[in-house]
Motif scaffolding. Structure first.
Motif, mmCIF file in Angstrom:
data_model
loop_
_atom_site.group_PDB
_atom_site.id
_atom_site.type_symbol
_atom_site.label_atom_id
_atom_site.label_comp_id
_atom_site.label_asym_id
_atom_site.label_seq_id
_atom_site.Cartn_x
_atom_site.Cartn_y
_atom_site.Cartn_z
ATOM 1 N N PHE A 221 0.796 -1.171 -0.050
ATOM 2 C CA PHE A 221 0.112 -0.128 -0.034
ATOM 3 C C PHE A 221 0.999 1.381 -0.113
ATOM 4 N N LEU A 222 2.070 1.197 0.837
ATOM 5 C CA LEU A 222 2.952 2.371 0.915
ATOM 6 C C LEU A 222 3.536 2.619 -0.476
ATOM 7 N N LYS A 223 3.945 1.789 -1.133
ATOM 8 C CA LYS A 223 4.556 1.963 -2.465
ATOM 9 C C LYS A 223 3.421 2.437 -3.372
ATOM 10 N N ALA A 224 2.018 2.019 -3.349
ATOM 11 C CA ALA A 224 0.957 2.774 -4.043
ATOM 12 C C ALA A 224 0.728 4.108 -3.858
ATOM 13 N N VAL A 225 0.866 4.352 -2.707
ATOM 14 C CA VAL A 225 0.798 5.749 -1.950
ATOM 15 C C VAL A 225 1.939 6.730 -2.694
ATOM 16 N N GLU A 226 3.244 6.235 -2.482
ATOM 17 C CA GLU A 226 4.179 6.695 -3.095
ATOM 18 C C GLU A 226 4.322 7.111 -4.783
#
Length: 271
Positions: free
Chosen positions: A210-215
């Motif tokens: 999810f954090l990669k998606a936000v980035e």
């Protein structure tokens, strides 16, 4: 429209000696005439909030919490909102990996969202610490005081937990790999992961995706081509758009499109 011209928020890096213990310190202060409201992205870190001045407010679901002098939260697995009324100032200590366990012998306090840190020790040391911090004239002095204060209480790291925390080969299963390396069962390794870090290996894998998606969303916002949702789904290994939407709702209680609308009011503690 709220006047936020006198709202200041910034990070303070930690010296190399403490990089294994804290990721950073965070300061936010509101000297304007209006309340400032922000949403904090989940970080999977445990945080310690020192409040100076007017009491800040935290909102999680239907529960509203006054910070008081000092408040412990975490590991922070879902977003929550906080409000800084005029005259408020917070100093946030962000613990890294198993550091909270090494201080308190407990890694998870998030079942009840919050905890009085004095209750964790059975003493009033955090109230005493706040009193001393409150007499100091600037944030740098407060940060240095906290670092000096914590030195005697930090226990040595379990070397296996150090490997769990620093394992970064995404092509391998961390639990299976380290169980084989250490001669432990996979079940024991799973229990250690949760006991010392406060979350399972499965939870943190989902969070990192999810954090990669936000980035990637943030990169798309600032690029000429804009946000490419299908590229995000592919590169972050989501099955489809609905799975991506579920993660945004799970962590932020927002759809991806509403995240775009409100992203300027969202603080990323790990970005």
């Amino acid at each position: 429209m709220k006047d936020q011209s006198e709202y200041n928020a910034y990070r303070i890096p930690v010296p190399p000696e403490f990089e294994e213990v804290f990721s950073h310190f965070y300061v936010a202060e509101n000297t304007s005439r209006n309340a400032v409201r922000r949403r904090l992205l989940p970080s999977y870190q445990t945080i310690l909030i020192f409040n100076f001045g007017t009491k800040a407010l935290l909102q999680s679901g239907d529960e509203e919490i006054e910070t008081g002098k000092c408040l412990a939260l975490g590991p922070v697995k879902r977003a929550f909102e906080y409000t800084l009324p005029p005259g408020s100032e917070i100093l946030v200590v962000n613990f890294r990996d198993d550091a909270f366990y090494r201080f308190f012998g407990n890694a998870m306090i998030a079942e009840n969202l919050r905890s009085d840190p004095d209750a964790l020790t059975g003493e009033g040391c955090f109230s005493d610490l706040w009193e001393q911090l409150n007499t100091l004239p600037d944030t740098d002095l407060r940060v240095n005081f906290i670092l000096d204060f914590c030195r005697p209480y930090l226990k040595k790291r379990n070397p296996v937990i150090g490997r769990l925390a620093s394992f970064d080969d995404k092509s391998l299963d961390v639990i299976k790999t380290l169980a084989e390396e250490t001669g432990q069962t996979e079940r024991n390794m799973q229990l250690w992961h949760r006991k010392y870090l406060g979350y399972s290996a499965k939870e943190i894998r989902r969070y990192y995706r999810f954090l990669k998606a936000v980035e990637m969303v943030q990169q798309g916002i600032t690029s000429a081509s804009g946000v490419n949702w299908f590229d995000i789904i592919h590169q972050c290994n989501y099955y489809d758009q609905s799975q991506l939407i579920r993660d945004f709702k799970h962590y932020l209680d927002l759809t991806p499109t509403r995240y775009l609308k409100f992203q300027q009011e969202i603080c990323n503690p790990v970005g």
